[in-house]
Design a protein around this motif. Structure first.
Motif, PDB file in Angstrom:
ATOM      1  N   ASN A 156       0.810  -1.222   0.000  1.00  0.00           N
ATOM      2  CA  ASN A 156       0.000   0.000   0.000  1.00  0.00           C
ATOM      3  C   ASN A 156       0.844   1.272   0.000  1.00  0.00           C
ATOM      4  O   ASN A 156       0.574   2.215   0.746  1.00  0.00           O
ATOM      5  N   ILE A 157       1.866   1.295  -0.843  1.00  0.00           N
ATOM      6  CA  ILE A 157       2.681   2.504  -0.967  1.00  0.00           C
ATOM      7  C   ILE A 157       2.724   3.015  -2.410  1.00  0.00           C
ATOM      8  O   ILE A 157       3.253   4.098  -2.653  1.00  0.00           O
ATOM      9  N   VAL A 158       2.179   2.268  -3.347  1.00  0.00           N
ATOM     10  CA  VAL A 158       2.151   2.680  -4.751  1.00  0.00           C
ATOM     11  C   VAL A 158       0.704   2.899  -5.171  1.00  0.00           C
ATOM     12  O   VAL A 158      -0.119   1.999  -5.020  1.00  0.00           O
ATOM     13  N   PRO A 159       0.365   4.084  -5.664  1.00  0.00           N
ATOM     14  CA  PRO A 159      -1.006   4.299  -6.149  1.00  0.00           C
ATOM     15  C   PRO A 159      -1.347   3.325  -7.284  1.00  0.00           C
ATOM     16  O   PRO A 159      -0.469   2.920  -8.047  1.00  0.00           O
ATOM     17  N   LYS A 160      -2.594   2.958  -7.379  1.00  0.00           N
ATOM     18  CA  LYS A 160      -3.026   1.991  -8.397  1.00  0.00           C
ATOM     19  C   LYS A 160      -2.708   2.517  -9.791  1.00  0.00           C
ATOM     20  O   LYS A 160      -2.978   3.665 -10.127  1.00  0.00           O
ATOM     21  N   THR A 161      -2.099   1.662 -10.603  1.00  0.00           N
ATOM     22  CA  THR A 161      -1.639   2.055 -11.929  1.00  0.00           C
ATOM     23  C   THR A 161      -1.963   0.960 -12.928  1.00  0.00           C
ATOM     24  O   THR A 161      -1.750  -0.229 -12.646  1.00  0.00           O
ATOM     25  N   HIS A 162      -2.480   1.347 -14.099  1.00  0.00           N
ATOM     26  CA  HIS A 162      -2.724   0.421 -15.196  1.00  0.00           C
ATOM     27  C   HIS A 162      -2.256   1.064 -16.498  1.00  0.00           C
ATOM     28  O   HIS A 162      -2.083   2.288 -16.576  1.00  0.00           O
ATOM     29  N   VAL A 163      -2.061   0.226 -17.496  1.00  0.00           N
ATOM     30  CA  VAL A 163      -1.732   0.707 -18.837  1.00  0.00           C
ATOM     31  C   VAL A 163      -3.032   1.001 -19.576  1.00  0.00           C
ATOM     32  O   VAL A 163      -3.898   0.125 -19.690  1.00  0.00           O
ATOM     33  N   VAL A 164      -3.176   2.216 -20.064  1.00  0.00           N
ATOM     34  CA  VAL A 164      -4.382   2.620 -20.795  1.00  0.00           C
ATOM     35  C   VAL A 164      -3.961   3.341 -22.071  1.00  0.00           C
ATOM     36  O   VAL A 164      -2.771   3.564 -22.319  1.00  0.00           O
ATOM     37  N   LYS A 165      -4.958   3.705 -22.866  1.00  0.00           N
ATOM     38  CA  LYS A 165      -4.731   4.518 -24.069  1.00  0.00           C
ATOM     39  C   LYS A 165      -5.624   5.742 -24.006  1.00  0.00           C
ATOM     40  O   LYS A 165      -6.835   5.624 -23.804  1.00  0.00           O
ATOM     41  N   LEU A 166      -5.004   6.909 -24.179  1.00  0.00           N
ATOM     42  CA  LEU A 166      -5.725   8.164 -24.186  1.00  0.00           C
ATOM     43  C   LEU A 166      -5.227   9.027 -25.338  1.00  0.00           C
ATOM     44  O   LEU A 166      -4.073   8.890 -25.777  1.00  0.00           O
TER      45      LEU A 166
END
Length: 267
Positions: A156-166
């Motif tokens: 619980n030290i890294v904010p949630k991150t995903h690979v997306v396309k924008l």
């Protein structure tokens, strides 16, 4: 001991399929088994369609939907001027920052990095070109990977991150992409029937890491200046040590070679 067998006399059964494609791939060249190679042949034409769909994480899915809706309504991401790469604050309709987006092609040594310092570094100091252990233009995957490891270990030290396309007009695109987008929009306005045949009208979407923005935190410079003038309370010092140890564990597992001090102080 008997002599070793003569392996030169061994005969193998003929293959029924003499094609050169991998046996773990289908006829289109894509992997069909768990041990399939990660990359297929260069001759394969990939389907470029990509949906920001995360059925296992409805909360993250909703944040992506909010970000896309805000961009469609003119709330474009704002470039972050700190750092050595192109990264952006993603807004919602209320103009509140909800995430940080880091496109792949705008990373420190990316082709479209809007900050020229790294380009100058690569051009003038090739012998000091980054860290040899890092794969160029894969930082966005490292961001998402660190978040995944953090979730699995429950640090619980890294904010949630995903690979997306924008896609957004505020991202750094080359002149060709911008000209194509502008031309297609003009054609669609003047010739609607012809414009309907275009696969995409706007700027091409960019792959990158989408990290949720955490409110109520200060950067490293703030805490470094404060620690110079006042000592930490005992309870705060213990909490900081606990978080710092978690960060060390995570960095060791993912083999992070970045600057530890600035990230640790931002905890």
């Amino acid at each position: 001991h008997p002599p070793p067998p003569d392996v030169t006399q061994v005969k193998f059964a003929p293959r029924s399929d003499r094609s050169t494609r991998s046996p773990t791939r289908d006829r289109a060249g894509f992997g069909t088994q768990e041990n399939s190679p990660l990359l297929s042949s260069r001759s394969v034409d990939f389907d470029l369609t990509f949906e920001n769909n995360f059925p296992g994480d409805p909360e993250f899915q909703e944040i992506i939907r909010v970000a896309e809706e805000a961009i469609d309504c003119g709330r474009y991401p704002e470039r972050i001027y700190q750092g050595s790469s192109g990264s952006y604050f993603v807004k919602n309709l209320e103009n509140k920052t909800i995430a940080v987006f880091k496109p792949k092609d705008e990373e420190p040594y990316g082709q479209l990095n809007p900050k020229w310092t790294k380009w100058l570094h690569k051009l003038c100091c090739p012998c000091c070109f980054g860290r040899s252990c890092l794969v160029p233009n894969q930082g966005y995957l490292s961001e998402a990977g660190a978040s995944l490891v953090d979730q699995k270990l429950q640090l619980n030290i890294v904010p949630k991150t995903h690979v997306v396309k924008l896609s957004s007009r505020t991202f750094n695109y080359n002149a060709i992409d911008r000209a194509k987008s502008s031309t297609k929009k003009n054609i669609q306005e003047k010739f609607p029937q012809l414009g309907r045949k275009f696969h995409r009208i706007g700027l091409p979407p960019k792959s990158g890491s989408f990290q949720l923005f955490v409110n109520g935190y200060k950067d490293a410079d703030f805490w470094l200046r404060r620690f110079d003038n006042e000592a930490l309370p005992e309870t705060t010092a213990k909490k900081f040590q606990h978080l710092f140890e978690r960060l060390v564990v995570l960095d060791y597992i993912i083999r992070n070679t970045g600057e530890l001090v600035s990230r640790a102080m931002s905890l």
